[in-house]
Scaffold this motif. Structure first.
Motif, short mmCIF file in Angstrom:
data_model
loop_
_atom_site.label_atom_id
_atom_site.label_comp_id
_atom_site.label_asym_id
_atom_site.label_seq_id
_atom_site.Cartn_x
_atom_site.Cartn_y
_atom_site.Cartn_z
N ALA A 5 56.36 75.81 -44.33
CA ALA A 5 57.14 74.87 -43.74
C ALA A 5 58.80 75.86 -44.78
CB ALA A 5 57.86 73.58 -44.58
N ASN A 6 58.81 75.96 -46.26
CA ASN A 6 59.93 76.50 -47.08
C ASN A 6 59.93 77.87 -46.36
OD1 ASN A 6 60.29 74.52 -47.99
ND2 ASN A 6 59.40 74.80 -50.15
N PHE A 7 58.57 78.43 -46.33
CA PHE A 7 58.67 79.66 -46.02
C PHE A 7 59.30 80.20 -44.35
CE2 PHE A 7 56.73 83.54 -43.57
CZ PHE A 7 56.86 84.82 -44.50
N LYS A 8 59.26 79.26 -43.39
CA LYS A 8 59.93 79.07 -42.04
C LYS A 8 61.25 79.35 -42.14
CE LYS A 8 60.34 78.86 -37.38
NZ LYS A 8 60.09 80.28 -37.46
N VAL A 9 62.15 78.46 -43.42
CA VAL A 9 63.12 78.07 -43.30
C VAL A 9 64.10 79.48 -44.49
CG1 VAL A 9 65.05 76.45 -44.74
CG2 VAL A 9 63.27 75.27 -42.76
N ASN A 10 63.40 79.33 -45.53
CA ASN A 10 63.81 80.59 -46.11
C ASN A 10 63.91 82.03 -46.39
OD1 ASN A 10 65.02 78.55 -48.59
ND2 ASN A 10 62.78 78.02 -48.86
N VAL A 11 62.84 82.49 -45.45
CA VAL A 11 62.46 84.05 -44.49
C VAL A 11 62.66 83.67 -43.39
CG1 VAL A 11 60.80 85.57 -44.46
CG2 VAL A 11 60.59 83.63 -46.52
N GLU A 12 62.20 83.38 -42.88
CA GLU A 12 62.05 83.95 -41.13
C GLU A 12 63.65 83.43 -40.46
OE1 GLU A 12 58.18 84.67 -39.96
OE2 GLU A 12 58.28 83.14 -39.82
N ILE B 210 55.24 94.31 -45.62
CA ILE B 210 55.37 93.64 -44.53
C ILE B 210 56.45 94.17 -43.24
CG2 ILE B 210 57.01 91.75 -44.86
CD1 ILE B 210 56.82 92.01 -48.09
N LEU B 211 56.10 93.76 -42.57
CA LEU B 211 56.07 94.07 -41.03
C LEU B 211 57.64 92.84 -41.11
CD1 LEU B 211 56.27 96.51 -38.63
CD2 LEU B 211 55.10 94.60 -37.59
N LEU B 212 58.68 93.37 -40.29
CA LEU B 212 59.98 92.54 -40.22
C LEU B 212 60.29 92.45 -38.18
CD1 LEU B 212 62.59 90.57 -40.07
CD2 LEU B 212 63.62 92.26 -41.25
N LEU B 213 60.64 91.18 -37.77
CA LEU B 213 60.20 91.84 -36.41
C LEU B 213 61.76 90.79 -36.09
CD1 LEU B 213 56.95 91.29 -34.83
CD2 LEU B 213 57.80 93.24 -35.77
N LEU B 214 62.47 91.34 -35.07
CA LEU B 214 63.66 90.27 -34.47
C LEU B 214 63.37 90.72 -33.04
CD1 LEU B 214 66.14 88.23 -35.67
CD2 LEU B 214 67.77 90.84 -35.78
N TRP B 215 64.37 89.53 -32.39
CA TRP B 215 64.50 89.34 -30.73
C TRP B 215 65.59 89.13 -31.05
CZ3 TRP B 215 59.84 87.95 -33.05
CH2 TRP B 215 58.79 88.86 -32.52
N LYS B 216 66.53 89.85 -29.94
CA LYS B 216 68.16 89.31 -30.15
C LYS B 216 68.02 88.12 -28.91
CE LYS B 216 69.89 93.89 -28.47
NZ LYS B 216 70.19 94.34 -27.97
N ALA B 217 68.89 87.32 -29.34
CA ALA B 217 69.73 86.45 -28.50
C ALA B 217 69.37 86.80 -26.92
CB ALA B 217 70.68 85.00 -28.52
N SER C 69 67.00 81.69 -27.51
CA SER C 69 67.85 82.52 -28.93
C SER C 69 66.72 83.33 -29.36
CB SER C 69 67.75 80.86 -29.48
OG SER C 69 66.76 80.26 -30.45
N ALA C 70 67.67 83.71 -30.55
CA ALA C 70 67.21 84.81 -31.90
C ALA C 70 65.93 84.58 -32.32
CB ALA C 70 68.47 85.86 -32.78
N GLU C 71 65.30 85.11 -32.52
CA GLU C 71 63.74 84.46 -33.91
C GLU C 71 64.01 85.56 -34.16
OE1 GLU C 71 58.89 83.76 -32.92
OE2 GLU C 71 60.24 83.68 -31.08
N ALA C 72 63.35 86.16 -36.08
CA ALA C 72 62.79 86.42 -36.53
C ALA C 72 61.64 85.96 -36.77
CB ALA C 72 64.27 86.57 -38.31
N LYS C 73 60.46 87.18 -37.40
CA LYS C 73 59.46 87.06 -37.87
C LYS C 73 58.84 87.64 -39.20
CE LYS C 73 55.44 84.32 -36.26
NZ LYS C 73 55.63 83.15 -36.77
N ILE C 74 57.84 87.55 -39.73
CA ILE C 74 57.50 88.44 -40.20
C ILE C 74 56.10 88.36 -40.38
CG2 ILE C 74 57.10 88.22 -43.03
CD1 ILE C 74 59.88 89.11 -42.92
N LEU C 75 55.32 89.71 -40.55
CA LEU C 75 54.08 89.98 -40.49
C LEU C 75 53.41 90.90 -42.03
CD1 LEU C 75 53.74 90.72 -36.71
CD2 LEU C 75 53.80 88.34 -37.77
#
Length: 132
Positions: free
Chosen positions: A30-37, A83-90, A95-101
Motif C-alpha cells: 500500500a505504501n509503495f503504491k502511494v509513495n512511489v507509483e 529498476i525499470l520505470l514505465l509511464l503511460w500518458k492519460a 488515466s495516466a499510470e506509472a509502474k516500477i518493475l
C-alpha cells in the motif's frame, strides 16, 4: 545483507516483476503504491515529457523494450539492481499510470523493505522541483 552475501552470483535476467509480484512485499504494498507509483504518476501526468529530462539527468537509460508504455527508463538502484520505470500518458478513457518493475533476481539481493526504499529514493529524486 543478502546483497553482500550473494556477491553478485545471481545473473541479471532483465525479466521484470512488479513490486506486488514478489510475495515478500505484502506488508509494504500500500505504501509503495502511494509513495512511489502514484507519486511519480501525479508528478508527471500533466507534463510527461518532463520525465525524459529528469530521467536522463539522473542517469536513466531510455528502455523502450518493455510493454506498451509511452515512456520506459532503466535506472541502476545499485549494481545488480536495475529498476525499470514505465509511464503511460492519460488518454480518453484511461488515466495516466506509472509502474516500477524490478529484475526477477532483485529479491535475492535485497529484502522487500530495501527494494521499496530504493524505489522511494528514485521517486523522490525524480519529483524534486530542481535538478542539481
Amino acid at each position: 545483507c543478502s546483497y553482500i552475501l550473494n556477491k553478485g552470483d545471481e545473473e541479471i535476467a532483465f525479466k521484470w516483476k512488479g513490486f506486488n509480484d514478489f510475495s515478500e512485499t505484502f506488508p509494504f504494498r500500500a505504501n509503495f503504491k502511494v509513495n512511489v507509483e502514484e507519486k511519480i504518476k501525479d508528478y508527471f501526468s500533466q507534463y510527461p515529457d518532463l520525465l525524459i529530462r529528469k530521467a536522463k539527468f539522473l542517469g536513466g537509460i531510455n528502455w523502450k523494450k518493455e510493454g506498451n508504455s509511452d515512456y520506459a527508463f532503466l535506472f541502476w538502484g545499485l549494481p545488480k539492481i536495475p529498476i525499470l520505470l514505465l509511464l503511460w500518458k492519460a488518454v480518453e478513457d484511461f488515466s495516466a499510470e506509472a509502474k516500477i518493475l524490478f529484475d526477477t533476481s532483485a529479491i535475492r539481493y535485497l529484502d522487500a523493505e530495501s527494494l521499496a526504499v530504493l524505489a522511494m529514493i528514485l521517486a523522490d529524486k525524480l519529483t524534486e522541483k530542481k535538478m542539481n
